[in-house]
Design an enzyme around this catalytic site. Structure first.
Site, PDB file in Angstrom:
ATOM      1  CB  CYS A  99      -0.939   0.001   1.196  1.00 42.36           C
ATOM      2  SG  CYS A  99      -0.091   0.049   2.803  1.00 42.36           S
ATOM      3  CG  HIS A 292      -4.076   0.629   4.738  1.00 38.58           C
ATOM      4  ND1 HIS A 292      -3.319  -0.021   3.789  1.00 38.58           N
ATOM      5  CD2 HIS A 292      -5.287   0.870   4.138  1.00 38.58           C
ATOM      6  CE1 HIS A 292      -4.024  -0.185   2.689  1.00 38.58           C
ATOM      7  NE2 HIS A 292      -5.215   0.353   2.868  1.00 38.58           N
ATOM      8  CG  ASN A 322      -8.342   0.686   0.903  1.00 39.48           C
ATOM      9  OD1 ASN A 322      -7.121   0.725   1.032  1.00 39.48           O
ATOM     10  ND2 ASN A 322      -9.113  -0.029   1.704  1.00 39.48           N
TER      11      ASN A 322
END
EC number: 3.4.22.-
Length: 449
Positions: A99, A292, A322
């Site tokens: 990520c 994250h 996301n």
């Protein structure tokens, strides 16, 4: 083999890799917000209420209550609409814990769009970033460090150079479980071992201007007033220059289910997302899963939603993209409550917690980068054919398309932004123009005779 409690990005530190957001950055941002397009957006949004305001920087009231770089509204002037159509869509990292790279390269591409430097979707390559600036690859990394390395390194190429097929077409990496990468083994061994592109072709290289700028997370824990001021600053920065990169703590209740209830806003203390029952709150129920990194595209306010077992309130939120695919959340997007409604799982106040193994984990922060130069077309190394995945996401022609893109001068458009989503100039286009011109000449000669 690590298959349990793999705390990815467990101590994201944007501070040491960034420089503070400066007064010069602030002044440049306010200058951009005073332009006619942003003034038009503000006046249309608050017609009859704040119509006398001159530009966004004068007062916090002049910022729109809701804005993001995905949703096109009736209030958006044409140039803003054109840019929103070119903003990257949600991608899927699958079982690779990257990520930190995927959100960063997408955000950088978005900033090229908002700056008016390209008239196509940049589609920057996460794989390229992981090969040239590897850090932990699928085992986590630091977005601010990546931005710094991109600035001092070669830059970034797009998926036309090398895409994500090594993972998206591989059953060892692809998954329907959006949270699977938190407990999966490290998938870095699936990456190509050589730097470069799949095929011999020229590709645009995208460079950023300077080291990343940190909007929050610089120094010690922020005070509440600093957090609230940074919320205003981040809104202005996103509106003027495009999406930002944000890191936050993830708890076990951060599942797709929260996007379907209670205004679709993630609140960290809800204990029963996905139960089909009215939301219930328990501040001690949720466990830490990891850290994250996502792209922050805008903000808004959810009206009259539940914030405790007995209270309702208007809740300001960040609108985010996301990296868990379009089947997760609201087609890949989500809303997360701002501080102080979320005190731990948020972006703008540095927090430290103790995880289930007794380790102290520190996170939260927002970084941005400046872009001002158009991408440059150049030749790049080609990886060995044995490194190319047997199955690719796109046809062979896709991997040479960078050569067909034309960067138009902004002055060609009175709004300061190139017209059209993609502009290509090909040999067939040239042939058509030549045939048309020849036909006109023949017709003219025929009329004279």
């Amino acid at each position: 083999m690590k298959t349990k409690n793999r705390l990815l990005n467990s101590d994201i530190d944007f501070v040491n890799e960034s420089i503070p957001y400066s007064r010069s950055d602030f002044n440049n941002m306010l200058t951009k917000l005073s332009s006619n397009d942003y003034y038009q957006l503000m006046v249309n949004t608050y017609i009859g209420t704040y119509g006398s305001a001159k530009f966004f920087g004068e007062s916090t009231k002049t910022l729109p209550e809701n804005f993001n770089w995905k949703t096109i509204t009736e209030f958006d002037p044409p140039s803003i609409v054109s840019k929103k159509k070119l903003i990257s869509e949600p991608e899927n990292q699958y079982l690779c814990g990257n990520c930190w790279a995927m959100s960063t390269v997408q955000t950088i591409g978005d900033r090229f769009v908002v700056a008016g430097l390209v008239n196509w979707v940049p589609d920057l390559s996460t794989t390229f970033a992981m090969l040239y600036y590897p850090q932990g690859q699928c085992d986590g990394g630091n977005s601010a460090k990546l931005m710094r390395q991109i600035h001092t390194g070669i830059g970034l190429a797009s998926k036309h150079c090398i895409d994500y097929s090594w993972c998206s077409r591989n059953i060892e990496c692809k998954t329907d479980n959006s949270l699977g990468h938190f407990v999966s083994e490290n998938k870095s061994y699936l990456l190509p071992s050589k730097k470069g592109c799949y095929y011999n072709s020229k590709h645009y290289i995208y460079k950023i201007d300077s080291r990343p700028k940190i909007i929050s997370g610089y120094g010690t824990l922020n005070t509440d007033n600093e957090v609230l001021n940074n919320q205003i600053l981040l809104k202005q920065e996103i509106l003027a220059n495009g999406p930002a990169v944000g890191g936050f703590l993830v708890f076990e209740n951060f599942t797709s289910a929260f996007t379907k209830v209670n205004g679709g806003v993630y609140l960290e203390n809800v204990s029963n997302y996905g139960s089909g029952k009215p939301v219930e709150f328990n501040p001690h129920i949720n466990k830490y899963s990891g850290n994250h990194v996502v792209s922050i595209l805008g903000w808004g306010v959810a009206k009259g939603i539940k914030i405790s077992n007995t209270q309702f309130s208007d809740v300001p939120y960040w609108f985010c993209r996301n990296t868990w695919g379009k089947n997760w959340g609201d087609k890949g997007y989500f809303k997360i409550a701002m501080y102080p409604f979320n005190k731990k799982s948020q972006f703008l106040k540095l927090v430290s917690i103790v995880d289930h193994e007794g380790h102290t984990r520190r996170n939260s922060g927002v970084v941005i980068c400046n872009v001002s130069e158009t991408p440059i077309l150049q030749s790049l190394p080609v990886i060995p054919s044995t490194e190319i995945p047997k199955s690719l996401d796109n046809s062979t022609n896709f991997y040479s398309q960078d050569e067909n893109y034309e960067i138009k001068n902004n002055s060609q458009n009175e709004k300061g932004f190139p017209k059209g989503n993609r502009r290509r100039t090909t040999s067939s286009d040239t042939q058509i123009v030549f045939i048309f011109f020849l036909s006109v000449v023949i017709l003219f000669i025929f009329i004279i005779l």
